[in-house]
Design an enzyme around this catalytic site. Structure first.
Site, short mmCIF file in Angstrom:
data_model
loop_
_atom_site.label_atom_id
_atom_site.label_comp_id
_atom_site.label_asym_id
_atom_site.label_seq_id
_atom_site.Cartn_x
_atom_site.Cartn_y
_atom_site.Cartn_z
N SER A 71 -45.52 104.05 62.65
CA SER A 71 -46.85 104.38 63.16
C SER A 71 -47.73 103.16 63.37
O SER A 71 -48.59 103.17 64.25
CB SER A 71 -47.54 105.36 62.21
OG SER A 71 -47.59 104.82 60.89
N ASP A 236 -58.18 108.39 58.14
CA ASP A 236 -57.36 108.99 57.09
C ASP A 236 -57.20 108.05 55.89
O ASP A 236 -56.50 108.38 54.94
CB ASP A 236 -55.98 109.38 57.64
CG ASP A 236 -55.19 108.18 58.16
OD1 ASP A 236 -55.76 107.06 58.23
OD2 ASP A 236 -54.01 108.35 58.49
N HIS A 239 -53.88 104.71 57.77
CA HIS A 239 -53.56 103.86 58.92
C HIS A 239 -54.73 102.93 59.21
O HIS A 239 -55.87 103.25 58.93
CB HIS A 239 -53.25 104.73 60.15
CG HIS A 239 -52.00 105.52 60.02
ND1 HIS A 239 -51.99 106.83 59.58
CD2 HIS A 239 -50.71 105.19 60.25
CE1 HIS A 239 -50.74 107.27 59.55
NE2 HIS A 239 -49.94 106.29 59.95
#
Length: 347
Positions: A71, A236, A239
């Site tokens: 990610s 969040d 990240h």
């Protein structure tokens, strides 16, 4: 390979290897719980940033930048294509090399190192258009999903070897320090940091062994993350935010440019900046402890440890028009403005 990984762990002073398997399992399960508890929801899907950058230098003969990994390589946590690592690196590389740069991002959020084989095959599918340089950012999911380090680095070594055989330069952003996740407390923080650093050291050893270069991501590339977690992490709290990805890209860019021979700095070590030649295992562990450190192979068993000067990145603001759906082709239409991703990008 196993002996060299063990040597890296030994230089690191023991750590997680001294703990029982059950304890490690509990610790890493707590990391997963911490991830699910932060931010009140999942990060948005990463915007697709494939396309041509640096159009002020023309449209012909662009360099091809491949992005592989998880990610963080995909840019999850931001909403604009120009804020992703691929877009930032492409814009920076174009400015330094004074050539347009095309981005092909095959990274997958949630990927572990065993997905690198698929990503590498996808990136090399077009034999007529091979990447000039590839950036791999992988490792965090290997730690949280308890993939054995020997298995993890075996997949990484295979991917680096295939890319190098295809003629691409390779830069690996090693496993980030999971101890920087804000809701993680001691002793979990210390244990997560130790596991992350040991994997990062092992990744450095095998990547350099296969002809690549590495940059330690460490605590997500610099003390800025520890000092300003609210700014450097996304919604969040896991990240990176746009500022966090920019910090990461600034640390990776000098090595990407140096690999292509366009960075205006010598590869000679500067003692005043704690640079020098070290045994590769010792260089790997030293780099894992200091974010932003580059390790490049020299004559075996030596490696060059560098702390390259960072430069501000040029703007990579995306086009604001709503993009239509498209296939995952690595050759989308060019952007209408310099440094911007194309209108035909979509996620």
């Amino acid at each position: 390979m196993a002996r060299r990984i063990a040597a890296g762990a030994a230089y690191g002073g023991g750590g997680i290897g001294l703990l029982g398997a059950a304890t490690v399992g509990v610790v890493l399960a707590e990391v997963q719980l911490a991830k699910r508890s932060v931010g009140g929801g999942a990060a948005p899907l990463p915007p697709r940033a494939d396309g041509l950058y640096g159009l002020v230098f023309g449209r012909t003969d662009p360099m091809l930048l491949g992005m592989l990994g998880d990610s963080t390589a995909a840019g999850q946590g931001v909403r604009r294509a120009g804020q992703t690592p691929g877009a930032l690196l492409a814009s920076g590389l174009a400015a330094v090399a004074e050539r347009p740069v095309e981005v092909c991002n095959v990274a997958l959020p949630g990927a572990q190192s065993d997905d690198l084989a698929r990503q590498t095959t996808l990136l090399l599918a077009d034999a007529s258009r091979r990447p000039d340089v590839c950036v791999i950012m992988i490792g965090a999911n290997d730690v949280t999903h308890r993939m054995p380090p020997t298995q993890s680095v075996r997949h990484l070594a295979s991917a680096v070897r295939r890319l190098r055989t295809a003629g691409a330069e390779v830069v690996v952003g090693t496993c980030p320090d999971l101890g920087t996740i804000e809701p993680v407390y001691q002793p979990l923080r210390w244990l997560a940091r130790r596991v992350s650093r040991q994997l990062a050291a092992a990744q450095t050893i095998v990547a350099v062994e296969q002809g690549g270069r590495t940059v330690s991501l460490g605590d997500l590339l610099g003390p800025e993350f520890a000092a300003n977690p609210r700014e450097m992490f996304g919604a969040d709290n896991y990240h990176p935010s746009a500022e966090g990805y920019a910090t990461a890209a600034m640390a990776l860019l000098p090595t990407v440019c140096a690999a292509l021979g366009v960075w205006p700095e010598s590869d000679r070590p500067e003692a005043a900046r704690d640079e020098g030649m070290l045994p590769v295992a010792e260089a790997a562990v030293t780099a894992a402890k200091e974010a932003g450190t580059e390790v490049t192979g020299a004559r075996a068993p030596w490696a060059l440890l560098k702390h390259r000067r960072r430069r501000r990145l040029p703007d990579a603001s995306p086009d604001q028009s709503p993009p239509p759906d498209q296939s995952s082709s690595p050759s989308p239409s060019p952007s209408p403005s310099p440094g911007s991703p194309p209108e035909t990008t979509a996620q």
